[in-house]
Motif scaffolding. Structure first.
Motif, PDB file in Angstrom:
ATOM      1  N   ARG A  31      10.328  26.358 -45.110  1.00 26.28           N
ATOM      2  CA  ARG A  31      10.526  25.198 -44.249  1.00 26.28           C
ATOM      3  C   ARG A  31      11.539  25.545 -43.157  1.00 26.28           C
ATOM      4  NH1 ARG A  31      10.609  19.270 -46.382  1.00 26.28           N
ATOM      5  NH2 ARG A  31       8.491  19.976 -46.619  1.00 26.28           N
ATOM      6  N   GLU A  32      11.248  25.110 -41.944  1.00 25.54           N
ATOM      7  CA  GLU A  32      12.111  25.381 -40.798  1.00 25.54           C
ATOM      8  C   GLU A  32      13.065  24.199 -40.613  1.00 25.54           C
ATOM      9  OE1 GLU A  32      10.913  27.317 -36.624  1.00 25.54           O
ATOM     10  OE2 GLU A  32      10.057  25.341 -36.928  1.00 25.54           O
ATOM     11  N   THR A  33      14.353  24.483 -40.434  1.00 31.05           N
ATOM     12  CA  THR A  33      15.311  23.401 -40.209  1.00 31.05           C
ATOM     13  C   THR A  33      15.125  22.864 -38.796  1.00 31.05           C
ATOM     14  OG1 THR A  33      17.045  24.829 -39.341  1.00 31.05           O
ATOM     15  CG2 THR A  33      16.981  24.515 -41.741  1.00 31.05           C
ATOM     16  N   GLU A  34      15.659  21.676 -38.551  1.00 34.17           N
ATOM     17  CA  GLU A  34      15.567  21.085 -37.208  1.00 34.17           C
ATOM     18  C   GLU A  34      16.222  21.990 -36.170  1.00 34.17           C
ATOM     19  OE1 GLU A  34      16.839  17.033 -36.842  1.00 34.17           O
ATOM     20  OE2 GLU A  34      15.950  16.505 -38.777  1.00 34.17           O
ATOM     21  N   ARG A  35      17.350  22.561 -36.531  1.00 34.80           N
ATOM     22  CA  ARG A  35      18.068  23.452 -35.604  1.00 34.80           C
ATOM     23  C   ARG A  35      17.246  24.701 -35.305  1.00 34.80           C
ATOM     24  NH1 ARG A  35      21.039  24.165 -31.356  1.00 34.80           N
ATOM     25  NH2 ARG A  35      22.455  25.916 -31.477  1.00 34.80           N
ATOM     26  N   GLN A  36      16.608  25.281 -36.324  1.00 34.32           N
ATOM     27  CA  GLN A  36      15.772  26.457 -36.115  1.00 34.32           C
ATOM     28  C   GLN A  36      14.581  26.120 -35.219  1.00 34.32           C
ATOM     29  OE1 GLN A  36      15.064  27.270 -40.260  1.00 34.32           O
ATOM     30  NE2 GLN A  36      16.391  29.091 -40.221  1.00 34.32           N
ATOM     31  N   ALA A  37      13.966  24.956 -35.430  1.00 32.32           N
ATOM     32  CA  ALA A  37      12.825  24.544 -34.604  1.00 32.32           C
ATOM     33  C   ALA A  37      13.269  24.355 -33.156  1.00 32.32           C
ATOM     34  CB  ALA A  37      12.217  23.260 -35.152  1.00 32.32           C
ATOM     35  N   GLU A  38      14.435  23.747 -32.963  1.00 37.11           N
ATOM     36  CA  GLU A  38      14.965  23.524 -31.618  1.00 37.11           C
ATOM     37  C   GLU A  38      15.229  24.860 -30.912  1.00 37.11           C
ATOM     38  OE1 GLU A  38      19.072  21.763 -29.806  1.00 37.11           O
ATOM     39  OE2 GLU A  38      18.160  20.658 -31.462  1.00 37.11           O
ATOM     40  N   LEU A  39      15.845  25.795 -31.616  1.00 33.45           N
ATOM     41  CA  LEU A  39      16.122  27.107 -31.025  1.00 33.45           C
ATOM     42  C   LEU A  39      14.830  27.849 -30.703  1.00 33.45           C
ATOM     43  CD1 LEU A  39      19.155  28.268 -33.195  1.00 33.45           C
ATOM     44  CD2 LEU A  39      19.183  27.607 -30.784  1.00 33.45           C
ATOM     45  N   ARG A  40      13.834  27.744 -31.571  1.00 29.02           N
ATOM     46  CA  ARG A  40      12.550  28.413 -31.327  1.00 29.02           C
ATOM     47  C   ARG A  40      11.885  27.840 -30.088  1.00 29.02           C
ATOM     48  NH1 ARG A  40       7.801  26.645 -32.527  1.00 29.02           N
ATOM     49  NH2 ARG A  40       8.526  25.223 -34.130  1.00 29.02           N
ATOM     50  N   GLN A  41      11.918  26.514 -29.939  1.00 31.39           N
ATOM     51  CA  GLN A  41      11.273  25.879 -28.800  1.00 31.39           C
ATOM     52  C   GLN A  41      12.004  26.151 -27.497  1.00 31.39           C
ATOM     53  OE1 GLN A  41      10.855  21.813 -29.968  1.00 31.39           O
ATOM     54  NE2 GLN A  41       9.179  22.265 -31.363  1.00 31.39           N
ATOM     55  N   GLN A  42      13.287  26.479 -27.568  1.00 36.47           N
ATOM     56  CA  GLN A  42      14.047  26.792 -26.366  1.00 36.47           C
ATOM     57  C   GLN A  42      14.062  28.284 -26.066  1.00 36.47           C
ATOM     58  OE1 GLN A  42      17.915  25.123 -27.008  1.00 36.47           O
ATOM     59  NE2 GLN A  42      17.227  23.029 -26.712  1.00 36.47           N
ATOM     60  N   SER A  43      13.457  29.082 -26.933  1.00 36.96           N
ATOM     61  CA  SER A  43      13.482  30.532 -26.742  1.00 36.96           C
ATOM     62  C   SER A  43      12.669  30.922 -25.512  1.00 36.96           C
ATOM     63  CB  SER A  43      12.934  31.249 -27.969  1.00 36.96           C
ATOM     64  OG  SER A  43      11.525  31.100 -28.029  1.00 36.96           O
ATOM     65  N   HIS A  46       8.919  31.380 -26.227  1.00 39.08           N
ATOM     66  CA  HIS A  46       8.192  30.117 -26.377  1.00 39.08           C
ATOM     67  C   HIS A  46       7.943  29.484 -25.006  1.00 39.08           C
ATOM     68  CE1 HIS A  46       6.866  26.351 -28.150  1.00 39.08           C
ATOM     69  NE2 HIS A  46       7.695  25.724 -27.339  1.00 39.08           N
ATOM     70  N   LEU A  47       8.961  29.482 -24.145  1.00 44.25           N
ATOM     71  CA  LEU A  47       8.806  28.891 -22.820  1.00 44.25           C
ATOM     72  C   LEU A  47       7.789  29.671 -21.985  1.00 44.25           C
ATOM     73  CD1 LEU A  47      12.525  27.986 -22.081  1.00 44.25           C
ATOM     74  CD2 LEU A  47      10.683  26.464 -22.815  1.00 44.25           C
ATOM     75  N   ARG A  48       7.790  31.001 -22.082  1.00 43.79           N
ATOM     76  CA  ARG A  48       6.805  31.831 -21.358  1.00 43.79           C
ATOM     77  C   ARG A  48       5.396  31.525 -21.854  1.00 43.79           C
ATOM     78  NH1 ARG A  48       7.262  34.418 -16.883  1.00 43.79           N
ATOM     79  NH2 ARG A  48       5.863  35.990 -17.676  1.00 43.79           N
ATOM     80  N   ARG A  49       5.230  31.367 -23.172  1.00 42.80           N
ATOM     81  CA  ARG A  49       3.917  31.073 -23.744  1.00 42.80           C
ATOM     82  C   ARG A  49       3.417  29.716 -23.240  1.00 42.80           C
ATOM     83  NH1 ARG A  49       4.980  33.112 -28.300  1.00 42.80           N
ATOM     84  NH2 ARG A  49       6.150  31.362 -29.105  1.00 42.80           N
TER      85      ARG A  49
END
Length: 80
Positions: A31-43, A46-49
């Motif tokens: 399970r991904e924590t909220e903080r991990q999901a937020e960091l992944r989405q701001q990476s 992710h933004l290039r994709r």
């Protein structure tokens, strides 16, 4: 057994259903924590994709003379 937090490899299970075999595939992820999901989405990746997935239309350049730009600016109502 794998290390804690590591994703398990998908496993396949065959179940018998009145002489027909049905393949069932399962996969387990941590399970991904909220903080991990937020960091992944701001990476950056992710933004290039997301940027590559956007639909773009080619823009057509508009060349206007300086006189017409000044005239349109002067005739536009001022926002004060």
């Amino acid at each position: 057994a794998g290390a804690a937090g590591a994703a398990a490899a998908p496993s396949s299970v065959l179940k018998e259903d009145s002489s027909n075999l049905i393949r069932i595939t399962t996969s387990v992820r941590t399970r991904e924590t909220e903080r991990q999901a937020e960091l992944r989405q701001q990476s950056h990746a992710h933004l290039r994709r997301r940027e590559e997935e956007e639909r773009w239309r080619p823009a057509q350049p508009v060349v206007a003379s300086a006189a017409s730009l000044v005239a349109s600016a002067l005739s536009a109502p001022s926002e004060l």
